[in-house]
Design an enzyme around this catalytic site. Structure first.
Site, PDB file in Angstrom:
ATOM      1  N   CYS A  65       0.886  -1.278   0.065  1.00  0.00           N
ATOM      2  CA  CYS A  65       0.158  -0.056   0.038  1.00  0.00           C
ATOM      3  C   CYS A  65       0.809   1.232  -0.010  1.00  0.00           C
ATOM      4  O   CYS A  65       0.690   2.261  -0.625  1.00  0.00           O
ATOM      5  CB  CYS A  65      -1.143   0.084   1.343  1.00  0.00           C
ATOM      6  SG  CYS A  65      -1.981  -1.281   1.328  1.00  0.00           S
ATOM      7  N   ASP A  66       2.072   1.414   0.817  1.00  0.00           N
ATOM      8  CA  ASP A  66       3.020   2.445   0.807  1.00  0.00           C
ATOM      9  C   ASP A  66       3.482   2.589  -0.583  1.00  0.00           C
ATOM     10  O   ASP A  66       3.601   3.764  -1.043  1.00  0.00           O
ATOM     11  CB  ASP A  66       3.822   1.861   1.929  1.00  0.00           C
ATOM     12  CG  ASP A  66       5.120   2.946   1.976  1.00  0.00           C
ATOM     13  OD1 ASP A  66       5.062   3.674   3.017  1.00  0.00           O
ATOM     14  OD2 ASP A  66       5.933   3.008   0.921  1.00  0.00           O
TER      15      ASP A  66
END
Length: 173
Positions: A65-66
């Site tokens: 997600c990062d």
């Protein structure tokens, strides 16, 4: 009645239940109300007339997600003034703000579905077992028509960045 789709996504191979119907290319994009980092409300209508790349992630505090959010932040400069990039997660708004500050993300607007998961229910991304969003990408044109959809079938898998970015470029020509 809201549809629940068991096995629509997996978490490291374990089937999960996703609430909501999947949207499709050609559909009118459902409106939504999300919470910005300052707790103001943001809707799809707020960016009407622009092309929206909506990047949906389970949580900004996980590796994929990062990376997904940072990638779209980097790509933003190449997409032009008529494109808005929204990242939706179920993280709390202040947590999103802290993550953006630490990550140096300033070209993507992070929005929280934490309050009632109305985005997840409308776009078919609400994972019931975790109260997360299913990783997905939507491209919505300036007339609110969905032009690209990707629902990533495994939470621990990257989306197809190139196809999503190509869809944005095609819509903005």
């Amino acid at each position: 009645m809201t549809t629940e789709r068991f096995g629509a996504v997996t978490l490291k191979g374990t089937p999960q239940t996703v609430r909501g119907e999947q949207v499709k290319v050609g559909d009118k994009a459902p409106n939504f109300t999300l919470t910005a980092n300052d707790f103001s409300k943001v809707t799809l209508d707020d960016s009407k007339g622009k092309v929206r790349l909506i990047s949906v992630v389970p949580s900004l505090f996980t590796g994929i997600c990062d990376a997904q959010t940072r990638r779209f932040n980097e790509e933003a400069a190449n997409l032009g003034e008529n494109v808005v990039i929204l990242t939706v997660s179920s993280d709390f708004p202040t947590a999103q703000a802290n993550w953006c500050g630490a990550a140096g993300v300033d070209q993507v607007q992070t929005l929280s579905d934490h309050m009632d998961m109305n985005f997840g229910d409308a776009y078919g991304t609400h994972i019931l077992e975790r109260r997360w969003e299913q990783r997905s990408i939507f491209v919505v044109d300036s007339d609110d028509i969905i032009r690209y959809v990707e629902y990533v079938p495994e939470i621990a898998q990257f989306p197809d960045y190139d196809s999503a970015l190509s869809a944005v470029r095609e819509v903005t020509q």
